[in-house]
Design an enzyme around this catalytic site. Structure first.
Site, PDB file in Angstrom:
ATOM      1  N   CYS A  31       0.860  -1.200   0.000  1.00 60.73           N
ATOM      2  CA  CYS A  31       0.000   0.000   0.000  1.00 60.73           C
ATOM      3  C   CYS A  31       0.890   1.243   0.000  1.00 60.73           C
ATOM      4  CB  CYS A  31      -0.920  -0.037   1.211  1.00 60.73           C
ATOM      5  SG  CYS A  31      -1.840   1.492   1.471  1.00 60.73           S
ATOM      6  N   CYS A  34       0.342   3.570   2.957  1.00 58.90           N
ATOM      7  CA  CYS A  34       0.858   2.964   4.190  1.00 58.90           C
ATOM      8  C   CYS A  34       2.368   3.187   4.310  1.00 58.90           C
ATOM      9  CB  CYS A  34       0.552   1.465   4.207  1.00 58.90           C
ATOM     10  SG  CYS A  34      -1.210   1.074   4.198  1.00 58.90           S
TER      11      CYS A  34
END
Length: 530
Positions: A31, A34
Site C-alpha cells: 500500500c 501505508c
C-alpha cells in the site's frame, strides 16, 4: 515502540494492555499510503509513551476480518478494550488529535505539574515540550515571541478561540510539522517546503476560478485532505488532475508515492489541465451515449451466449452419437467373439465325435475278428471299453432273480494266504486305466478307505461302505479289480432293508497294513508313469 500483532488471540490480548489507551494501525507493505504513514505512526508512538501502539499487517487476515477493515491504512483507538474512534487513510494529524483527546480524558485524574526525570528537577514547560517535538522532525525552532496585546474588537475579529495564524503571523505547531513533512518529501525545493503557506498562496492565485477567485480544488474534499497532510499545492493539483474526476484519497496518495521522485514533480509548467466540467446538456449526452454502449454490449453478450449455447448443444449431440457408435461397436465385437467361441466348441465336439466313432469302429472290427472279445488292451491314448463293467440291457431282471452270494462264499473266493497276491493283481488291473487318471483315482479312494479303518479301529462307519453311493459306483465298481481288492482285504457284500453294503467282517490288522502299503506303492508307481 510499536508492537506487531500477527493473530486474533494475540490482538485481543493486546487490547487488555495495562496501558488503558491502545492504538491499532492496520496496513500492508504493498500500500503506497501505508509506506508514507507507517514512519509517521512509529514517530507518534515514540512521542506518546502513555499509549500502547499496535501494528497489524494484511497477512493477519483473521484480525483484519474480525475488525471489519475495508481500507488501508486504518487506525483504531481503544480504551479498556472498547472501540472509541477510527481514522481511515494516511491522516496522521487526525490520529494525533484523537490520541491527545483520549489521553486528556483518560489521564485527567493524574493532572499536575509533575517533575522531569533526569533533569533539573523542575517540570518541562509547554514551550520546551513543543520545541522537543519540532526538533524530532528537524524543524528549525523559533524563539518564543512575547504575546501581543489585542483589544476586544481585534479578538472578536480573530474569533473566540484566539487569532488565526494569518492574524498573528506566527505559524502554529501543526503547520511547522506539516512543513517538515513536506520538506522531507520534496528534495528539489527545500526553500518552498520551509515556507508552505507562501507556496500555497501562489498556487491558489494561479488557479483561482473566474467566478470569484475561490480555489475549490484544494479547499474542499480530497484536495483539502492532501493539503492537511502536508503535501505542496503543486503536487496536490497534479495528483488530483492526473487521477481524474473520480479521484479519492487512496488513489491520489498512490499517485504521489509513485511520482515523488520525478524531476518535475514540483514544476508548474508540467501541470496537467483541469478536468473539463460538463454542462447538464453534455452530461445528458454522455449518459445517453454510455447507455447506448451498454445496450450494445448487452446485445453482443446475448448473441455470444446464444452462439455458445448452439455450439454446446451441437457438441453434446456429437458426443452422444459417438458414444452410441462406440456402444454398438462393442456389442458387435462381443457377438463376434461369442460366435467364434460357439464355432470353436462345435469344431472340437465334431473332432471328438469323429475320434470316438473311429475308436468304436476299431473295437468293433477287433471283436468281430476275436469272436466278440478284444484281443488286446489299449494304451494311454486309446479307449478301453473292456475295463468298464457295463450292465447290459435285458440282464438286469436276471441279475435280480439270482440269489445274492453269501459273505462266506465271497470270502472263500480269496484265501488269506492268497490275499497279498490278489491285491497285487487288482492294483495292476486298476493301474491300466490311464485315460483321465481314472485308475489313479480308484487307487487313491481305496487307500483312503483302508487308512481310515487302520487309524480308527472299531469305528463302524469306516468298516461299512454303501455300495449304492456315488463314490463307490463311480470310482470303485466300474474298474476291474476294485471290488475284488476290498474282498481280499476282508470285506464282504451284505444286502438288507437299508441297501447293499460292503462290510469288514474278517478284520485282520496285519492284512490291512499290507493292503495300505501296497496301495501307497501302486499309487506312487501310477503317478510316476503318468
Amino acid at each position: 515502540m510499536v508492537y506487531e500483532s500477527t493473530s486474533l488471540a494475540d490482538f485481543r490480548e493486546q487490547l487488555r494492555h495495562p496501558k488503558k489507551l491502545v492504538i491499532s494501525y492496520f496496513g500492508a507493505p504493498w500500500c503506497g499510503p501505508c509506506q508514507m504513514y507507517s514512519p509517521q505512526y512509529e514517530a507518534l508512538a515514540h512521542a506518546t509513551p502513555a499509549g500502547h501502539f499496535i501494528k497489524v499487517q494484511d497477512t493477519a487476515r483473521d484480525v483484519v476480518m474480525d475488525q471489519g477493515i475495508r481500507a488501508f491504512p486504518t487506525t483504531k483507538f481503544f480504551v479498556d478494550g472498547e472501540l472509541k474512534d477510527e481514522v481511515r487513510g494516511a491522516d496522521i494529524n487526525s490520529t494525533k488529535r484523537i490520541v491527545e483527546e483520549l489521553s486528556k480524558h483518560l489521564f485527567a485524574a493524574f493532572a499536575g505539574s509533575g517533575a522531569t526525570l533526569g533533569g533539573t528537577g523542575g517540570p518541562a514547560s509547554a514551550e520546551e515540550q513543543r520545541q522537543a517535538r519540532l526538533r524530532r522532525f528537524n524543524v528549525p525552532t523559533q524563539p518564543k515571541e512575547e504575546p501581543r496585546i489585542v483589544d476586544e474588537n481585534a479578538m472578536e475579529v480573530c474569533g473566540p478561540d484566539g487569532c488565526t495564524p494569518a492574524a498573528s503571523g506566527v505559524p502554529t505547531e501543526d503547520e511547522q510539522l506539516q512543513a517538515a513533512i513536506a520538506m522531507s518529501m520534496s528534495s528539489d525545493e527545500p526553500a518552498a517546503a520551509a515556507a508552505p503557506e507562501a507556496g500555497k498562496e501562489e498556487d491558489q492565485a494561479m488557479d483561482e476560478d473566474a467566478d470569484g477567485g475561490e480555489d475549490k480544488e484544494l479547499s474542499e474534499g480530497v484536495g483539502k485532505q492532501l493539503v492537511d497532510m502536508g503535501f505542496g499545492a503543486v503536487r496536490c493539483r497534479k495528483a488530483l488532475r492526473s487521477v481524474g474526476v473520480h479521484a479519492d484519497l487512496d488513489s491520489c496518495l498512490n499517485w504521489l508515492t509513485e511520482h515523488q521522485d520525478d524531476a518535475d514533480i514540483d514544476d508548474e509548467a508540467t501541470m496537467p489541465p483541469k478536468p473539463k466540467e460538463f454542462t447538464p446538456e453534455e452530461k445528458a449526452a454522455q449518459l445517453a451515449k454510455l447507455q447506448e454502449r451498454i445496450a450494445e454490449r448487452r446485445a453482443e453478450r446475448a448473441q455470444e451466449e446464444k452462439a455458445g449455447e448452439i455450439s454446446r448443444e451441437a457438441t453434446r449431440r456429437q458426443q452422444g452419437k459417438e458414444t452410441l457408435m462406440r456402444r454398438e461397436e462393442m456389442e458387435r465385437m462381443a457377438r463376434i467373439r461369442e460366435a467364434e467361441k460357439i464355432k470353436k466348441e462345435k469344431a472340437e465336439a465334431r473332432v471328438e465325435r469323429q475320434r470316438i466313432l473311429a475308436e468304436l469302429e476299431r473295437d468293433k472290427r477287433e471283436r468281430m475278428a476275436n469272436n466278440g472279445k478284444l484281443g488286446s488292451r489299449l494304451g494311454v491314448e486309446g479307449y478301453k471299453p473292456s475295463g468298464v463293467q457295463y450292465d447290459a440291457e435285458g440282464n438286469e431282471a436276471e441279475a435280480e432273480a439270482r440269489p445274492a452270494p453269501t459273505p462266506q462264499a465271497l470270502a472263500a473266493t480269496v484265501s488269506p494266504a492268497d490275499a497279498p497276491q490278489v491285491m497285487d493283481q487288482c492294483i495292476e488291473s486298476m493301474s491300466q486305466y490311464r485315460a483321465g487318471g481314472d485308475g489313479g483315482k480308484a487307487l487313491d479312494i481305496l487307500m483312503k478307505i483302508i487308512r481310515k479303518i487302520v487309524e480308527n479301529p472299531g469305528v463302524e462307519k469306516f468298516e461299512r461302505l454303501n455300495m449304492d453311493g456315488k463314490a463307490y459306483r463311480s470310482k470303485i465298481k466300474p474298474f476291474v479289480g476294485g471290488q475284488k481288492f476290498m474282498i481280499a482285504a476282508g470285506f464282504a457284500k451284505k444286502s438288507d432293508e437299508s441297501g447293499n453294503h460292503m462290510v469288514l467282517e474278517n478284520r485282520d490288522d496285519e492284512l490291512l497294513q499290507t493292503a495300505l502299503q501296497k496301495l501307497e506303492a501302486g499309487l506312487q508307481r501310477y503317478n510316476t508313469r503318468a
